[in-house]
Motif scaffolding. Structure first.
Motif, PDB file in Angstrom:
ATOM      1  N   ALA A  70       0.842  -1.195   0.000  1.00 40.92           N
ATOM      2  CA  ALA A  70       0.000   0.000   0.000  1.00 40.92           C
ATOM      3  C   ALA A  70       0.874   1.241   0.000  1.00 40.92           C
ATOM      4  O   ALA A  70       1.941   1.273   0.618  1.00 40.92           O
ATOM      5  CB  ALA A  70      -0.911   0.007   1.218  1.00 40.92           C
TER       6      ALA A  70
ATOM      7  N   ALA B 248       0.440   5.118   3.622  1.00 39.96           N
ATOM      8  CA  ALA B 248      -0.223   4.391   4.706  1.00 39.96           C
ATOM      9  C   ALA B 248      -0.634   5.288   5.868  1.00 39.96           C
ATOM     10  O   ALA B 248      -1.386   4.855   6.733  1.00 39.96           O
ATOM     11  CB  ALA B 248       0.689   3.276   5.229  1.00 39.96           C
ATOM     12  N   SER B 249      -0.193   6.531   5.890  1.00 38.51           N
ATOM     13  CA  SER B 249      -0.613   7.449   6.951  1.00 38.51           C
ATOM     14  C   SER B 249      -0.690   8.857   6.393  1.00 38.51           C
ATOM     15  O   SER B 249       0.034   9.222   5.468  1.00 38.51           O
ATOM     16  CB  SER B 249       0.356   7.398   8.143  1.00 38.51           C
TER      17      SER B 249
ATOM     18  N   VAL C  12      -5.291   5.968  -0.710  1.00 39.33           N
ATOM     19  CA  VAL C  12      -4.302   4.892  -0.649  1.00 39.33           C
ATOM     20  C   VAL C  12      -4.503   3.989  -1.860  1.00 39.33           C
ATOM     21  O   VAL C  12      -5.625   3.587  -2.181  1.00 39.33           O
ATOM     22  CB  VAL C  12      -4.441   4.073   0.651  1.00 39.33           C
TER      23      VAL C  12
ATOM     24  N   LEU D 276      -2.504  -0.967   9.457  1.00 41.91           N
ATOM     25  CA  LEU D 276      -1.737  -0.541   8.288  1.00 41.91           C
ATOM     26  C   LEU D 276      -1.966   0.927   7.951  1.00 41.91           C
ATOM     27  O   LEU D 276      -1.037   1.654   7.596  1.00 41.91           O
ATOM     28  CB  LEU D 276      -2.111  -1.415   7.079  1.00 41.91           C
ATOM     29  N   ILE D 277      -3.195   1.383   8.069  1.00 44.36           N
ATOM     30  CA  ILE D 277      -3.561   2.741   7.648  1.00 44.36           C
ATOM     31  C   ILE D 277      -3.864   3.590   8.883  1.00 44.36           C
ATOM     32  O   ILE D 277      -4.641   3.183   9.746  1.00 44.36           O
ATOM     33  CB  ILE D 277      -4.782   2.720   6.726  1.00 44.36           C
TER      34      ILE D 277
END
Length: 271
Positions: A38, A41-42, A49, A107-108
């Motif tokens: 991905a 991610a932030s 994304v 993950l996000i």
């Protein structure tokens, strides 16, 4: 020298060779090994994304669970996160041999976006003179995510009272003061304002005033009196019950006095 049969194998030999090759090919096929990556991610809302399928063994179908209640079936989808939070992404790859799933926890990560609006709580207050009310303000981005780290500047307009860091003290004059409590927040170069309205109502009864305070009348003469009930700051109390009494004549419920037939000086002729 090779004879013609050696140069050209019989058809059944070729057929057998094809079947063996096909068997070996099918035997080598396996269920997918689900893998994915991905980008971005932030970040702040809205966070877009892009997910990339990196699975082995040639999947034919893809199922994505983006963690925020949304799903997808594209091989390499893009998804936009608008709500603050941390999200776990689940991915399932499928082919004719079966399926395999992969999961990446937390993950996000999505943070609030740019300042969009303010909300003052409460949005209005009704107070007596010098009454106190604590106001607070909340800040939100365009997706209704609350922004926590900010500083607010408070002020009072139109003479409605005084305020310090949200602690408001009403003025002494009764009345309605629309949008008198005002707050300003500046966050990352964006400025927003919001307000609250104040209604100041009279305080407890302090005294009653009478107009006129004296009158000289002939026997049977008439005088209209006006009485006001006021608080200690001079604000008239509109819903006060007024009761009249007269020793120098008669007076009705509306303050109309008719002098009696005895001439004299009455210090408390009307009360």
């Amino acid at each position: 020298c090779m004879n013609d049969e050696a140069k050209h194998p019989p058809p059944f030999v070729l057929a057998a060779f094809v079947l063996v090759a096909l068997f070996l090919l099918l035997a080598c096929e396996r269920a997918p090994e689900a893998l994915f990556s991905a980008t971005s991610a932030s970040g702040v809302a809205p966070l877009k994304v892009t997910f990339t399928d990196q699975s082995k063994n040639k999947p034919l179908q893809w199922e994505w669970d983006f963690g925020d209640g949304s799903t997808g079936t594209e091989q390499n989808p893009s998804h936009t996160y608008t709500k603050v939070g941390t999200y776990t992404v689940k991915f399932t790859a499928t082919n004719k041999k079966g399926f395999n799933a992969a999961e990446k926890a937390a993950l996000i990560t999505v943070s609030p976006g740019a300042l969009d609006r303010l909300a003052v709580e409460p949005s209005s207050a009704t107070l007596q003179p010098k009454g106190e009310q604590k106001f607070s303000v909340k800040a939100y981005d365009a997706y209704n995510n609350e922004i926590k780290d900010f500083q607010a500047s408070w002020k009072v307009a139109k003479g409605g009272g005084d305020i310090s860091t949200g602690a408001f003290t009403a003025g002494i004059k009764a009345g309605s003061y629309s949008e008198t409590v005002q707050v300003e927040v500046v966050k990352d170069g964006v400025t927003r304002t919001a307000s609250a309205s104040i209604t100041v109502v009279p305080g407890p009864l302090d005294k009653v005033t009478l107009v006129p305070t004296s009158a000289n009348l002939q026997v049977g003469g008439r005088q209209q009196y006006q009485a006001k009930a006021v608080d200690s700051f001079g604000n008239e109390i509109q819903d006060a019950t007024i009761r009249w009494d007269a020793t120098a004549g008669t007076i009705d419920s509306k303050g109309l006095f008719i002098a009696g037939n005895k001439a004299s000086v009455y210090e408390k002729g009307v009360t």
